[in-house]
Design an enzyme around this catalytic site. Structure first.
Site, mmCIF file in Angstrom:
data_model
loop_
_atom_site.group_PDB
_atom_site.id
_atom_site.type_symbol
_atom_site.label_atom_id
_atom_site.label_comp_id
_atom_site.label_asym_id
_atom_site.label_seq_id
_atom_site.Cartn_x
_atom_site.Cartn_y
_atom_site.Cartn_z
ATOM 1 N N LYS A 1 0.853 -1.191 0.000
ATOM 2 C CA LYS A 1 0.000 0.000 0.000
ATOM 3 C C LYS A 1 0.881 1.230 0.000
ATOM 4 C CE LYS A 1 -3.621 2.324 2.611
ATOM 5 N NZ LYS A 1 -4.597 2.218 3.701
ATOM 6 N N ARG B 1 -10.750 9.886 2.135
ATOM 7 C CA ARG B 1 -10.564 10.548 3.428
ATOM 8 C C ARG B 1 -11.680 11.546 3.691
ATOM 9 N NH1 ARG B 1 -3.958 10.851 3.071
ATOM 10 N NH2 ARG B 1 -3.729 8.597 2.927
ATOM 11 N N GLU C 1 7.408 -6.388 0.802
ATOM 12 C CA GLU C 1 6.211 -6.306 1.645
ATOM 13 C C GLU C 1 5.277 -7.493 1.391
ATOM 14 O OE1 GLU C 1 5.153 -4.638 4.088
ATOM 15 O OE2 GLU C 1 6.025 -2.636 4.124
ATOM 16 N N LYS D 1 -2.206 -1.564 -3.802
ATOM 17 C CA LYS D 1 -3.105 -0.402 -3.749
ATOM 18 C C LYS D 1 -2.300 0.877 -3.873
ATOM 19 C CE LYS D 1 -6.233 1.727 -0.535
ATOM 20 N NZ LYS D 1 -6.286 2.048 0.846
HETATM 21 C C1 PBG Z 1 -7.556 3.017 5.755
HETATM 22 C C2 PBG Z 1 -7.829 2.938 4.307
HETATM 23 C C3 PBG Z 1 -7.692 3.935 3.341
HETATM 24 C C4 PBG Z 1 -8.161 3.384 2.155
HETATM 25 C C5 PBG Z 1 -8.524 2.070 2.407
HETATM 26 N N1 PBG Z 1 -8.304 1.806 3.750
HETATM 27 C C6 PBG Z 1 -7.257 5.335 3.451
HETATM 28 C C7 PBG Z 1 -5.872 5.682 3.714
HETATM 29 O O1 PBG Z 1 -4.984 4.843 3.861
HETATM 30 O O2 PBG Z 1 -5.658 6.891 3.840
HETATM 31 C C8 PBG Z 1 -8.255 4.102 0.846
HETATM 32 C C9 PBG Z 1 -9.302 3.613 -0.062
HETATM 33 C C10 PBG Z 1 -9.614 4.512 -1.194
HETATM 34 O O3 PBG Z 1 -9.017 5.585 -1.394
HETATM 35 O O4 PBG Z 1 -10.529 4.136 -1.946
HETATM 36 N N2 PBG Z 1 -6.224 3.098 6.103
#
Ligand code: PBG
Length: 327
Positions: free
Chosen positions: A194, A204, A232, A247
């Site tokens: 990620k 957010r 990772e 992601k």
């Molecule tokens: C929680 C999380 C996030 C996303 C998925 N789980 C936000 C982040 O890491 O800031 C993002 C998902 C999206 O943008 O569709 N940590």
């Protein structure tokens, strides 16, 4: 012209093109992310993600009916609590919003596959993905809370948990606690690779989870790095991840391919909120053909090696697949 090999021969008709197609898309590989929030009788539109909503738990069943009707069999739930605090207590409260949503979802539709997103950032007052020590997220102090969160979701009925926090060692911590509590058969899909990405911006807004100070680069990955993505992914597999996810998706398909070639578990690709928002915005202005773009993005993720695709367009994609517009 003396040409023995003419690639165009196999492009002559739709039947032939479909016959020799290398990548096929199946609605069974789609996961639809959804947001649930505290309160009653509300379906709140998310401004930065037109067409996506925050549902109070009592309004979730009707939304799930639409998911099932579209032909999507799996959802991932994000909880947005009313009360946030420094240690994200609502993340692991047995009657927290996501736990109640999971219970409700499984009661309403037992055959629906329900995945709980495991993280702290939607639940902490400072918006970071763990507990703080000074102004840093304390990795090791966060692990037991993440494990507790995962366990509480599984006890509420979640079929799978998906840690998205990027703390080191969290897959192992979650696996151990689940096993100790009789949930050895519950799979973990880790957000293994990620990146710290601006493509999460609309999410957010949806979750009210923007960090109050600083950013997430101390735990999410630097997007200049490719080898580190493999590191990772391998680490998480070692710790017991059953599925590893990359992601975002669209700008990270090289990483999806890298990971696919190095692990023997299914690979997920998450087309995140910013990808969705960009397509929606351009489509809203008539600049692109939304359905065709959505199909092309999905096929690209599978072609890169994804086995599982998480997308806010899951319902539409399932329909496009049924209609033969993609596949
Ligand atoms: C929680 C999380 C996030 C996303 C998925 N789980 C936000 C982040 O890491 O800031 C993002 C998902 C999206 O943008 O569709 N940590």
């Amino acid at each position: 012209m003396d040409l023995t090999i003419r690639p165009r021969r196999l492009r002559g008709s739709e039947t032939l093109r479909r016959m020799v197609r290398e990548t096929r898309v199946d609605a069974a590989s789609l996961i639809y992310p959804m947001f649930v929030t505290d309160g009653k009788n509300r379906v709140e539109p998310i401004e930065a993600m037109p067409g996506q909503f925050r549902y109070t738990v009592d309004r979730l069943p009707e939304a799930l009916d639409a998911v099932a009707e579209a032909g999507v069999g799996s959802v991932m739930l994000f909880g947005i609590p009313e009360k946030k605090d420094p240690v994200g207590s609502e993340a692991y409260a047995p009657d927290g919003v996501v736990q109640r949503a999971i219970q409700r979802a499984k009661l309403h539709m037992p055959e629906l596959y329900v995945i709980g997103d495991v993280c702290m950032c939607e639940y902490t007052s400072h918006g970071h993905c763990g507990v703080l020590c000074d102004h840093e997220v304390d990795n090791d102090a966060t692990l037991p809370l993440l494990a507790k969160t995962a366990l509480s979701q599984v006890e509420a009925g979640a079929d799978m948990v998906a840690p998205s926090d990027m703390m080191d060692g969290r897959v192992r911590a979650i696996r151990e606690l689940l096993d100790q509590n009789g949930h050895a058969d519950t799979p973990i899909m880790s957000y293994a690779v990620k990146y710290a990405s601006s493509f999460y911006g609309p999410f957010r807004e949806a979750a009210g989870s923007a960090p109050a100070f600083g950013d997430r680069r101390g735990y999410q990955m630097d997007y200049h790095n490719r080898r580190e993505g493999i590191k990772e992914a391998l680490l998480d597999v070692d710790e017991g991840a059953d599925i590893v996810m990359v992601k975002p998706a669209m700008n990270y398909l090289d990483i999806v391919r890298d990971v696919r070639e190095r692990v023997n578990v299914p690979v997920g690709a998450y087309s995140v909120s910013g990808e969705y928002a960009m397509v929606k915005a351009a489509a809203g202005k008539g600049m692109i053909d939304e359905a065709k773009i959505v199909c092309e993005m999905a096929v690209a993720a599978f072609r890169a090696g994804a086995d599982v695709y998480l997308t806010y367009y899951a319902k539409e994609l399932a329909r496009y697949i049924r209609e033969g517009r993609i596949g």
